[in-house]
Write a protein that holds these residues in place. Structure first.
Motif: not given
Length: 288
Positions: A27-30, A83-89, A271-275
Motif C-alpha cells: 500500500l505504501f509503495f503504490l 493519505f494512502g502512503s503516510a497512513g500505511a507507513l 481498499i481491502l488492504m487499507s481495511c
C-alpha cells in the motif's frame, strides 16, 4: 468473552505486535508512486498555465484548458496518494479510513460514468463535439490556448479525423479558415483546414490543407497555385472527430474494457488492504 477469543484466534499470526508487512508496504509503495505522479501532474499543469499567461479576460475558457485539468487530477492524486502512503507507513487509522473511503467513492464514480457512457453514447458524442467546436473556434486566435490547440491537433492526427462533425467546421467556425470571398486572396488558409487534417499528415508541408474547400469559380491561375482543391477528399480526412472517437472505442472495446477492469481490480485491492490494516491496528490497540 467468546467474541474476544475469536478475535484473538483471528489475529494469532500477529507476532511481535506488528501489522503484516506485505499489505503495509504494498500500500505504501503504490501510493508513493501515486503521490509522486500527482505532484508531477500539478507541476506540468502549473507550468502550462504560466506559459499561457492566463488572465481574467480568458478565465471563461478555464474549463477547457488541459493545464487546469492536469492540476485538478494531480491534486486529487496527490492528496489520496499522501493519505494512502503516510497512513500505511505510520499505521494511522484515520488516514487509512479516509483513504479507503476516497478510493471507494472514486470507484463508484468510475462505474457510474462507465454505465452512463454506455447508455448515453449519443449524448457523450454530442458533448464531445460541442467541446471540440469551441476549441476550433478559438484555434490560433487571440482567445486560443497553446495546449488546447495542441490537443485538437493530437486528436485529429491520432484519430485520423477533421473537425468535430467534419472538415466544414473549420470554415464555419474559425476566422483563419473561413471561406468567404473577401478573405480568399488575403489569407492563404481561407477555405482550408489545418495540416493535421491531411491524410499524409507526416509531411512537412504546413499548407497541405489550404484551399481544400475553395469556391468552384476560382480563377484557373489560382487553382494552379493550390492543387489540393482537386480531389480534396483524397487530401484530407472527411470523418469528424466525434464519430471517429466513438468508432475507436467500439473497435477497441476489448482493450478499453481490460484497462478499465485492471484499474478497478487495483482500486478494490487497495481498499481491502487499507481495511485489513485498520482491522489489525484495532486489534493491536485492544491488546495493549
Amino acid at each position: 468473552m467468546p467474541e474476544r477469543r475469536r478475535s484473538m484466534r483471528k489475529h494469532d499470526y500477529l507476532k511481535g505486535k506488528e501489522v503484516s508487512a506485505c499489505p503495509k508496504f504494498t500500500l505504501f509503495f503504490l501510493n508513493l508512486v501515486l503521490w509522486i505522479g500527482g505532484g508531477l501532474a500539478i507541476g506540468i499543469g502549473a507550468y502550462a498555465l504560466v506559459l499561457q499567461e492566463i488572465t481574467v479576460a480568458n478565465l471563461s475558457n478555464i474549463i477547457l484548458n488541459p493545464g487546469v485539468w492536469f492540476i485538478v487530477v494531480g491534486t486529487v492524486m496527490f492528496i489520496i496518494g499522501f493519505f494512502g502512503s503516510a497512513g500505511a507507513l505510520r499505521e494511522n487509522k484515520c488516514m487509512l479510513k479516509a483513504y479507503g473511503w476516497a478510493v471507494a467513492i472514486i470507484v463508484v464514480l468510475e462505474i457510474g460514468v462507465g454505465v452512463a457512457a454506455f447508455l448515453l453514447q449519443d449524448e457523450f458524442v454530442s458533448q464531445t463535439k460541442s467541446v471540440m467546436l469551441d476549441a476550433i473556434t478559438k484555434y490560433h486566435t487571440t482567445n486560443s490556448q497553446t495546449d488546447l490547440d495542441d490537443s485538437v491537433e493530437v486528436v485529429q492526427r491520432q484519430l485520423s479525423c477533421c473537425g468535430a462533425n467534419g472538415p466544414r467546421d473549420w470554415q464555419q467556425r474559425n476566422q483563419y479558415f473561413n471561406c468567404t470571398e473577401s478573405l480568399f486572396t488575403i489569407l492563404p488558409s481561407s477555405c482550408g483546414v489545418p495540416p493535421t487534417c491531411c491524410r499524409n499528415n507526416s509531411q512537412t508541408d504546413a499548407q497541405c490543407g489550404y484551399k481544400t474547400y475553395a469556391y468552384p469559380e476560382m480563377p484557373i491561375s489560382e487553382q494552379m497555385l493550390w492543387p489540393n482543391i482537386a480531389g480534396r477528399d483524397d487530401v484530407i480526412y472527411s470523418q469528424g472527430c466525434g464519430d471517429a472517437a466513438l468508432k475507436w472505442v467500439k473497435d477497441n472495446y476489448i482493450l478499453v474494457g481490460a484497462i478499465a477492469f485492471g484499474i478497478l481490480v487495483v482500486e478494490i485491492a487497495v481498499i481491502l488492504m487499507s481495511c485489513h490494516l485498520v482491522d489489525q491496528i484495532n486489534y493491536l490497540l485492544d491488546t495493549i
